[in-house]
Design a protein around this motif. Sequence first.
Motif, PDB file in Angstrom:
ATOM      1  N   UNK A 100       4.534  -2.703 -23.810  1.00 50.08           N
ATOM      2  CA  UNK A 100       4.604  -2.520 -25.262  1.00 50.08           C
ATOM      3  C   UNK A 100       4.862  -1.037 -25.552  1.00 50.08           C
ATOM      4  N   UNK A 101       5.980  -0.755 -26.222  1.00 56.50           N
ATOM      5  CA  UNK A 101       6.375   0.605 -26.568  1.00 56.50           C
ATOM      6  C   UNK A 101       6.225   0.825 -28.066  1.00 56.50           C
ATOM      7  N   UNK A 102       5.779   2.011 -28.437  1.00 54.93           N
ATOM      8  CA  UNK A 102       5.911   2.477 -29.812  1.00 54.93           C
ATOM      9  C   UNK A 102       6.886   3.641 -29.787  1.00 54.93           C
ATOM     10  N   UNK A 103       7.984   3.498 -30.529  1.00 54.15           N
ATOM     11  CA  UNK A 103       9.087   4.439 -30.449  1.00 54.15           C
ATOM     12  C   UNK A 103       9.340   5.071 -31.810  1.00 54.15           C
ATOM     13  N   UNK A 104       9.851   6.287 -31.775  1.00 52.52           N
ATOM     14  CA  UNK A 104      10.472   6.910 -32.936  1.00 52.52           C
ATOM     15  C   UNK A 104      11.965   6.896 -32.692  1.00 52.52           C
ATOM     16  N   UNK A 105      12.689   6.116 -33.465  1.00 51.11           N
ATOM     17  CA  UNK A 105      14.139   5.987 -33.320  1.00 51.11           C
ATOM     18  C   UNK A 105      14.799   6.957 -34.286  1.00 51.11           C
ATOM     19  N   UNK A 106      15.754   7.729 -33.780  1.00 51.49           N
ATOM     20  CA  UNK A 106      16.444   8.743 -34.595  1.00 51.49           C
ATOM     21  C   UNK A 106      17.931   8.437 -34.635  1.00 51.49           C
ATOM     22  N   UNK A 107      18.394   7.579 -35.579  1.00 52.35           N
ATOM     23  CA  UNK A 107      19.833   7.304 -35.694  1.00 52.35           C
ATOM     24  C   UNK A 107      20.606   8.556 -36.084  1.00 52.35           C
ATOM     25  N   UNK A 167      11.470  15.006 -33.150  1.00 54.92           N
ATOM     26  CA  UNK A 167      10.169  15.010 -33.820  1.00 54.92           C
ATOM     27  C   UNK A 167       9.702  13.572 -34.029  1.00 54.92           C
ATOM     28  N   UNK A 168       8.408  13.380 -34.045  1.00 53.42           N
ATOM     29  CA  UNK A 168       7.847  12.052 -34.285  1.00 53.42           C
ATOM     30  C   UNK A 168       7.959  11.693 -35.759  1.00 53.42           C
ATOM     31  N   UNK A 169       8.354  10.475 -36.031  1.00 53.45           N
ATOM     32  CA  UNK A 169       8.366   9.981 -37.404  1.00 53.45           C
ATOM     33  C   UNK A 169       6.942   9.623 -37.808  1.00 53.45           C
ATOM     34  N   UNK A 170       6.578   9.835 -39.061  1.00 53.06           N
ATOM     35  CA  UNK A 170       5.219   9.474 -39.488  1.00 53.06           C
ATOM     36  C   UNK A 170       4.985   7.978 -39.372  1.00 53.06           C
ATOM     37  N   UNK A 171       3.732   7.599 -39.187  1.00 58.75           N
ATOM     38  CA  UNK A 171       3.405   6.192 -39.017  1.00 58.75           C
ATOM     39  C   UNK A 171       3.721   5.338 -40.217  1.00 58.75           C
ATOM     40  N   UNK A 172       3.860   5.973 -41.402  1.00 57.79           N
ATOM     41  CA  UNK A 172       4.169   5.191 -42.603  1.00 57.79           C
ATOM     42  C   UNK A 172       5.619   4.734 -42.647  1.00 57.79           C
TER      43      UNK A 172
END
Length: 364
Positions: A100-107, A167-172
Amino acid sequence: MTIATGPPLPTHHTPVVLARRFLTGGVVGTSLAACVVGGIVENVPLFVTGLVLPAVYGLLFFLAGTPRRAREAAVVPRTALATIESLEAVRGEPSDIPVRFELTVAPDDGPAYRVEITQDINLVDLSDYRPRGVVVVQYPPDRPWRVRIVKRPTPQWEGRVASARLDSAPGTVRVAAPPEDRDFGFVALLGLLLGAVVVVLLFRADLFDRDDTTKSLSAAPPPVSSPSSTTVVSSVSATVELGPGQSFLDKGELDRTVGSLTRGGGARQALTVVVRERLLSVVFSPTDTQTPGFDLRALPYDRFPALVEEATNTLGVHSPRAWQITADRLTGSLTIRVVVTGAEGTASLEAEGQGKVVRRVPAR
Protein backbone atom coordinates in the motif's frame (compact mmCIF):
# COMPACT_ATOMS: atom_id res chain seq x y z
CA MET A 1 -10.98 17.90 -1.24
CA THR A 2 -10.96 16.19 -4.63
CA ILE A 3 -9.26 17.92 -7.53
CA ALA A 4 -9.69 17.24 -11.23
CA THR A 5 -6.91 17.09 -13.78
CA GLY A 6 -7.94 17.06 -17.40
CA PRO A 7 -11.52 16.16 -18.48
CA PRO A 8 -14.34 16.08 -15.92
CA LEU A 9 -14.60 12.91 -13.89
CA PRO A 10 -17.30 10.49 -15.11
CA THR A 11 -20.36 10.27 -12.93
CA HIS A 12 -21.31 6.89 -11.49
CA HIS A 13 -24.84 7.92 -10.57
CA THR A 14 -26.64 7.32 -13.85
CA PRO A 15 -29.91 5.56 -14.69
CA VAL A 16 -27.95 3.05 -16.77
CA VAL A 17 -25.85 2.02 -13.77
CA LEU A 18 -28.95 1.83 -11.57
CA ALA A 19 -30.69 -0.35 -14.15
CA ARG A 20 -27.64 -2.61 -14.39
CA ARG A 21 -27.49 -3.03 -10.63
CA PHE A 22 -31.22 -3.79 -10.51
CA LEU A 23 -30.89 -6.35 -13.31
CA THR A 24 -27.91 -8.00 -11.62
CA GLY A 25 -29.82 -8.29 -8.35
CA GLY A 26 -32.83 -9.67 -10.23
CA VAL A 27 -30.71 -12.33 -11.95
CA VAL A 28 -29.15 -13.39 -8.63
CA GLY A 29 -32.52 -13.58 -6.88
CA THR A 30 -34.15 -15.43 -9.78
CA SER A 31 -31.28 -17.91 -10.01
CA LEU A 32 -31.25 -18.70 -6.28
CA ALA A 33 -35.03 -19.01 -6.10
CA ALA A 34 -35.12 -21.20 -9.23
CA CYS A 35 -32.56 -23.60 -7.74
CA VAL A 36 -34.37 -23.80 -4.40
CA VAL A 37 -37.90 -24.06 -5.80
CA GLY A 38 -36.80 -26.44 -8.57
CA GLY A 39 -35.23 -28.72 -5.98
CA ILE A 40 -38.31 -28.67 -3.74
CA VAL A 41 -40.89 -29.33 -6.45
CA GLU A 42 -38.50 -31.62 -8.39
CA ASN A 43 -38.72 -29.47 -11.53
CA VAL A 44 -35.53 -30.27 -13.41
CA PRO A 45 -35.86 -27.55 -16.12
CA LEU A 46 -36.39 -24.90 -13.44
CA PHE A 47 -33.40 -26.14 -11.44
CA VAL A 48 -31.17 -26.16 -14.54
CA THR A 49 -32.37 -22.65 -15.42
CA GLY A 50 -31.24 -21.46 -12.01
CA LEU A 51 -27.76 -22.84 -12.69
CA VAL A 52 -27.46 -21.61 -16.28
CA LEU A 53 -28.96 -18.13 -15.88
CA PRO A 54 -25.97 -16.56 -14.03
CA ALA A 55 -23.53 -17.93 -16.61
CA VAL A 56 -25.56 -16.56 -19.51
CA TYR A 57 -25.99 -13.19 -17.81
CA GLY A 58 -22.28 -13.03 -17.00
CA LEU A 59 -21.40 -13.72 -20.64
CA LEU A 60 -23.81 -11.05 -21.89
CA PHE A 61 -22.51 -8.60 -19.28
CA PHE A 62 -18.94 -9.26 -20.43
CA LEU A 63 -19.83 -8.81 -24.10
CA ALA A 64 -21.79 -5.61 -23.39
CA GLY A 65 -18.77 -4.15 -21.58
CA THR A 66 -16.36 -4.88 -24.42
CA PRO A 67 -16.82 -1.50 -26.18
CA ARG A 68 -16.29 0.38 -22.92
CA ARG A 69 -13.13 -1.58 -22.14
CA ALA A 70 -11.90 -0.94 -25.67
CA ARG A 71 -12.45 2.80 -25.24
CA GLU A 72 -10.64 2.80 -21.91
CA ALA A 73 -7.74 0.83 -23.39
CA ALA A 74 -7.47 3.34 -26.25
CA VAL A 75 -7.01 6.27 -23.86
CA VAL A 76 -3.34 7.27 -23.67
CA PRO A 77 -2.33 7.36 -19.99
CA ARG A 78 -0.60 10.37 -18.55
CA THR A 79 2.88 10.00 -17.11
CA ALA A 80 4.08 11.99 -14.12
CA LEU A 81 6.52 11.97 -11.26
CA ALA A 82 5.41 11.04 -7.76
CA THR A 83 6.90 11.05 -4.29
CA ILE A 84 6.42 8.09 -1.96
CA GLU A 85 5.02 9.48 1.27
CA SER A 86 4.71 6.07 2.92
CA LEU A 87 4.48 2.40 2.04
CA GLU A 88 3.34 -0.70 3.87
CA ALA A 89 3.26 -4.37 2.88
CA VAL A 90 -0.32 -5.61 3.15
CA ARG A 91 0.50 -9.31 3.50
CA GLY A 92 3.34 -11.68 2.82
CA GLU A 93 3.47 -13.72 -0.40
CA PRO A 94 6.12 -16.08 -1.84
CA SER A 95 7.27 -13.64 -4.56
CA ASP A 96 5.09 -10.59 -5.31
CA ILE A 97 3.56 -8.91 -2.27
CA PRO A 98 0.78 -6.29 -2.22
CA VAL A 99 2.16 -2.96 -1.00
CA ARG A 100 0.00 0.00 0.00
CA PHE A 101 1.54 3.29 -1.19
CA GLU A 102 0.62 6.85 -0.33
CA LEU A 103 1.92 9.06 -3.12
CA THR A 104 2.14 12.71 -4.01
CA VAL A 105 1.59 12.86 -7.77
CA ALA A 106 2.94 15.95 -9.54
CA PRO A 107 1.50 16.23 -13.09
CA ASP A 108 3.34 18.53 -15.49
CA ASP A 109 0.12 20.35 -16.42
CA GLY A 110 -1.75 20.50 -13.12
CA PRO A 111 -1.51 20.81 -9.37
CA ALA A 112 -0.04 18.02 -7.25
CA TYR A 113 -2.37 15.75 -5.32
CA ARG A 114 -2.23 12.83 -2.95
CA VAL A 115 -3.51 9.35 -3.70
CA GLU A 116 -3.43 5.95 -2.01
CA ILE A 117 -2.92 2.81 -4.11
CA THR A 118 -2.07 -0.87 -3.64
CA GLN A 119 0.29 -2.54 -6.11
CA ASP A 120 2.14 -5.87 -6.22
CA ILE A 121 5.89 -5.50 -5.86
CA ASN A 122 8.44 -8.28 -6.20
CA LEU A 123 10.42 -8.99 -3.05
CA VAL A 124 13.67 -8.46 -4.95
CA ASP A 125 12.60 -4.95 -6.02
CA LEU A 126 11.05 -3.91 -2.71
CA SER A 127 14.25 -2.21 -1.54
CA ASP A 128 14.03 0.21 -4.52
CA TYR A 129 10.97 1.85 -2.95
CA ARG A 130 11.44 3.94 0.15
CA PRO A 131 9.78 6.97 1.76
CA ARG A 132 10.54 10.27 0.01
CA GLY A 133 11.76 8.38 -3.01
CA VAL A 134 10.66 9.58 -6.45
CA VAL A 135 9.00 7.20 -8.92
CA VAL A 136 7.36 7.43 -12.34
CA VAL A 137 3.59 6.81 -12.42
CA GLN A 138 0.87 6.59 -15.03
CA TYR A 139 -2.88 7.13 -14.77
CA PRO A 140 -5.88 7.64 -17.08
CA PRO A 141 -6.64 11.34 -17.62
CA ASP A 142 -10.26 10.91 -16.53
CA ARG A 143 -9.48 8.71 -13.51
CA PRO A 144 -6.51 10.23 -11.68
CA TRP A 145 -7.00 7.90 -8.72
CA ARG A 146 -6.04 4.85 -10.81
CA VAL A 147 -2.32 5.47 -10.45
CA ARG A 148 0.17 2.70 -11.26
CA ILE A 149 3.90 2.85 -10.57
CA VAL A 150 5.98 2.32 -13.73
CA LYS A 151 8.56 -0.27 -12.72
CA ARG A 152 10.81 0.24 -15.76
CA PRO A 153 10.49 3.84 -17.01
CA THR A 154 12.09 5.12 -20.19
CA PRO A 155 15.61 6.63 -20.01
CA GLN A 156 14.12 10.12 -20.32
CA TRP A 157 11.95 9.64 -17.26
CA GLU A 158 14.76 7.92 -15.38
CA GLY A 159 16.80 11.07 -15.90
CA ARG A 160 13.99 13.21 -14.52
CA VAL A 161 13.69 10.92 -11.49
CA ALA A 162 17.40 11.30 -10.72
CA SER A 163 17.20 15.10 -10.64
CA ALA A 164 13.69 15.58 -9.27
CA ARG A 165 12.93 17.17 -5.92
CA LEU A 166 9.20 17.13 -5.19
CA ASP A 167 7.34 18.77 -2.33
CA SER A 168 4.65 16.80 -0.53
CA ALA A 169 1.07 17.75 -1.30
CA PRO A 170 -1.05 18.50 1.77
CA GLY A 171 -3.28 15.71 3.00
CA THR A 172 -6.38 17.75 2.18
CA VAL A 173 -5.59 17.56 -1.54
CA ARG A 174 -6.48 13.92 -2.01
CA VAL A 175 -7.97 12.11 -4.99
CA ALA A 176 -10.03 8.95 -4.56
CA ALA A 177 -12.56 6.97 -6.54
CA PRO A 178 -16.09 8.33 -6.18
CA PRO A 179 -17.81 6.51 -3.29
CA GLU A 180 -20.62 4.14 -4.13
CA ASP A 181 -23.98 5.60 -3.25
CA ARG A 182 -26.11 3.63 -0.80
CA ASP A 183 -28.95 3.75 -3.35
CA PHE A 184 -27.05 1.28 -5.53
CA GLY A 185 -27.09 -1.35 -2.78
CA PHE A 186 -30.79 -0.77 -2.20
CA VAL A 187 -31.57 -1.11 -5.93
CA ALA A 188 -29.59 -4.37 -6.17
CA LEU A 189 -31.38 -5.74 -3.09
CA LEU A 190 -34.75 -4.73 -4.54
CA GLY A 191 -33.94 -6.57 -7.78
CA LEU A 192 -32.86 -9.67 -5.85
CA LEU A 193 -36.09 -9.74 -3.83
CA LEU A 194 -38.32 -9.15 -6.86
CA GLY A 195 -36.56 -11.89 -8.84
CA ALA A 196 -37.09 -14.38 -6.02
CA VAL A 197 -40.74 -13.33 -5.55
CA VAL A 198 -41.50 -13.76 -9.25
CA VAL A 199 -40.23 -17.36 -9.22
CA VAL A 200 -42.14 -18.23 -6.05
CA LEU A 201 -45.37 -16.72 -7.41
CA LEU A 202 -45.05 -18.52 -10.74
CA PHE A 203 -44.64 -21.89 -9.00
CA ARG A 204 -46.78 -21.25 -5.91
CA ALA A 205 -49.21 -23.98 -6.91
CA ASP A 206 -46.46 -26.61 -6.95
CA LEU A 207 -45.04 -25.30 -3.68
CA PHE A 208 -48.20 -24.92 -1.62
CA ASP A 209 -50.75 -27.24 -3.24
CA ARG A 210 -49.73 -30.24 -1.19
CA ASP A 211 -52.14 -33.05 -0.55
CA ASP A 212 -53.13 -31.53 2.76
CA THR A 213 -50.76 -33.93 4.50
CA THR A 214 -49.77 -31.37 7.10
CA LYS A 215 -53.28 -31.42 8.51
CA SER A 216 -54.07 -33.58 11.49
CA LEU A 217 -55.46 -36.92 10.43
CA SER A 218 -57.98 -36.89 13.26
CA ALA A 219 -59.34 -33.56 11.99
CA ALA A 220 -59.61 -34.59 8.35
CA PRO A 221 -62.52 -32.83 6.62
CA PRO A 222 -65.57 -34.93 5.75
CA PRO A 223 -66.11 -35.99 2.16
CA VAL A 224 -67.74 -33.41 -0.08
CA SER A 225 -71.46 -33.79 -0.66
CA SER A 226 -70.96 -34.54 -4.36
CA PRO A 227 -67.72 -36.56 -4.55
CA SER A 228 -65.99 -36.90 -7.89
CA SER A 229 -63.15 -39.10 -9.06
CA THR A 230 -61.33 -40.05 -12.24
CA THR A 231 -60.75 -43.73 -13.00
CA VAL A 232 -58.49 -45.13 -15.70
CA VAL A 233 -58.36 -48.92 -16.10
CA SER A 234 -56.29 -50.93 -18.56
CA SER A 235 -55.27 -54.56 -18.89
CA VAL A 236 -52.15 -54.04 -16.76
CA SER A 237 -53.02 -51.24 -14.34
CA ALA A 238 -55.71 -49.08 -12.79
CA THR A 239 -55.57 -45.52 -11.46
CA VAL A 240 -58.18 -43.67 -9.42
CA GLU A 241 -57.80 -39.98 -8.57
CA LEU A 242 -60.18 -38.33 -6.13
CA GLY A 243 -61.46 -34.81 -6.47
CA PRO A 244 -60.49 -31.85 -4.24
CA GLY A 245 -61.48 -32.16 -0.59
CA GLN A 246 -61.46 -35.95 -0.63
CA SER A 247 -58.97 -38.43 0.78
CA PHE A 248 -58.49 -42.18 0.62
CA LEU A 249 -58.22 -42.07 4.41
CA ASP A 250 -61.87 -41.04 4.66
CA LYS A 251 -63.95 -43.81 6.18
CA GLY A 252 -65.02 -46.40 3.61
CA GLU A 253 -63.43 -44.58 0.65
CA LEU A 254 -60.85 -47.27 -0.15
CA ASP A 255 -63.41 -50.08 0.19
CA ARG A 256 -65.78 -48.32 -2.22
CA THR A 257 -63.02 -47.63 -4.73
CA VAL A 258 -61.59 -51.15 -4.66
CA GLY A 259 -65.13 -52.53 -4.97
CA SER A 260 -65.65 -50.52 -8.14
CA LEU A 261 -62.37 -51.84 -9.60
CA THR A 262 -63.12 -55.49 -8.81
CA ARG A 263 -66.80 -55.45 -9.67
CA GLY A 264 -67.36 -58.08 -12.36
CA GLY A 265 -63.62 -58.70 -12.67
CA GLY A 266 -63.42 -62.03 -10.89
CA ALA A 267 -60.45 -62.77 -8.65
CA ARG A 268 -57.87 -60.82 -10.64
CA GLN A 269 -54.50 -60.71 -8.84
CA ALA A 270 -52.66 -57.47 -8.03
CA LEU A 271 -48.90 -57.15 -8.17
CA THR A 272 -48.55 -53.78 -6.37
CA VAL A 273 -50.95 -51.33 -4.74
CA VAL A 274 -49.88 -47.74 -3.99
CA VAL A 275 -52.11 -45.36 -2.02
CA ARG A 276 -51.54 -41.61 -1.59
CA GLU A 277 -53.82 -38.88 -0.28
CA ARG A 278 -55.98 -38.66 -3.41
CA LEU A 279 -54.38 -41.20 -5.74
CA LEU A 280 -54.73 -45.01 -5.87
CA SER A 281 -52.54 -46.97 -8.30
CA VAL A 282 -52.79 -50.72 -8.94
CA VAL A 283 -50.49 -52.83 -11.09
CA PHE A 284 -52.13 -56.13 -12.00
CA SER A 285 -50.20 -59.37 -12.16
CA PRO A 286 -49.83 -60.63 -15.77
CA THR A 287 -52.11 -63.57 -16.42
CA ASP A 288 -49.55 -65.55 -18.44
CA THR A 289 -46.74 -65.47 -15.85
CA GLN A 290 -46.17 -66.91 -12.38
CA THR A 291 -45.39 -63.57 -10.67
CA PRO A 292 -46.47 -63.44 -7.02
CA GLY A 293 -49.77 -61.59 -6.76
CA PHE A 294 -52.55 -61.15 -4.19
CA ASP A 295 -56.26 -60.55 -4.13
CA LEU A 296 -56.90 -56.80 -4.30
CA ARG A 297 -59.86 -57.25 -1.95
CA ALA A 298 -57.74 -58.99 0.72
CA LEU A 299 -55.93 -55.88 2.00
CA PRO A 300 -56.97 -54.56 5.44
CA TYR A 301 -58.10 -51.15 4.16
CA ASP A 302 -59.77 -50.32 7.46
CA ARG A 303 -56.30 -50.38 9.08
CA PHE A 304 -54.70 -47.93 6.61
CA PRO A 305 -55.74 -44.68 8.39
CA ALA A 306 -54.38 -45.98 11.71
CA LEU A 307 -51.09 -47.03 10.08
CA VAL A 308 -50.64 -43.60 8.48
CA GLU A 309 -51.50 -41.86 11.75
CA GLU A 310 -48.97 -43.96 13.66
CA ALA A 311 -46.27 -43.25 11.05
CA THR A 312 -46.89 -39.49 11.13
CA ASN A 313 -47.20 -39.16 14.90
CA THR A 314 -44.71 -41.58 16.45
CA LEU A 315 -41.67 -41.77 14.18
CA GLY A 316 -40.23 -38.27 14.54
CA VAL A 317 -41.83 -36.52 11.54
CA HIS A 318 -43.53 -33.58 13.21
CA SER A 319 -44.38 -31.71 9.99
CA PRO A 320 -45.36 -34.38 7.45
CA ARG A 321 -45.42 -33.27 3.83
CA ALA A 322 -46.44 -36.49 2.10
CA TRP A 323 -47.24 -40.11 2.87
CA GLN A 324 -47.50 -43.25 0.78
CA ILE A 325 -48.74 -46.79 1.39
CA THR A 326 -47.33 -49.62 -0.72
CA ALA A 327 -48.60 -53.19 -0.63
CA ASP A 328 -46.94 -56.12 -2.44
CA ARG A 329 -45.76 -59.67 -1.91
CA LEU A 330 -42.55 -59.59 -3.89
CA THR A 331 -40.68 -61.14 -0.96
CA GLY A 332 -43.09 -64.07 -0.67
CA SER A 333 -45.48 -62.75 1.97
CA LEU A 334 -47.88 -59.82 1.72
CA THR A 335 -46.19 -56.69 3.08
CA ILE A 336 -47.63 -53.23 3.72
CA ARG A 337 -45.20 -50.29 3.96
CA VAL A 338 -46.04 -46.74 5.04
CA VAL A 339 -43.50 -44.02 4.20
CA VAL A 340 -43.83 -40.45 5.55
CA THR A 341 -41.59 -37.53 4.51
CA GLY A 342 -41.22 -34.15 6.14
CA ALA A 343 -38.75 -31.50 7.20
CA GLU A 344 -37.22 -33.91 9.70
CA GLY A 345 -36.51 -36.56 7.04
CA THR A 346 -38.18 -39.84 6.04
CA ALA A 347 -39.78 -42.38 8.39
CA SER A 348 -41.43 -45.70 7.63
CA LEU A 349 -43.16 -48.64 9.18
CA GLU A 350 -43.89 -52.13 7.87
CA ALA A 351 -46.93 -54.27 8.57
CA GLU A 352 -47.98 -57.82 7.68
CA GLY A 353 -51.01 -58.77 5.63
CA GLN A 354 -53.52 -58.20 8.48
CA GLY A 355 -52.20 -54.70 9.25
CA LYS A 356 -50.12 -55.59 12.34
CA VAL A 357 -46.94 -53.50 12.56
CA VAL A 358 -43.78 -55.57 12.55
CA ARG A 359 -41.06 -52.97 11.93
CA ARG A 360 -40.55 -49.24 12.49
CA VAL A 361 -37.84 -46.93 11.10
CA PRO A 362 -37.76 -43.45 12.73
CA ALA A 363 -37.05 -40.26 10.77
CA ARG A 364 -33.45 -39.69 9.70
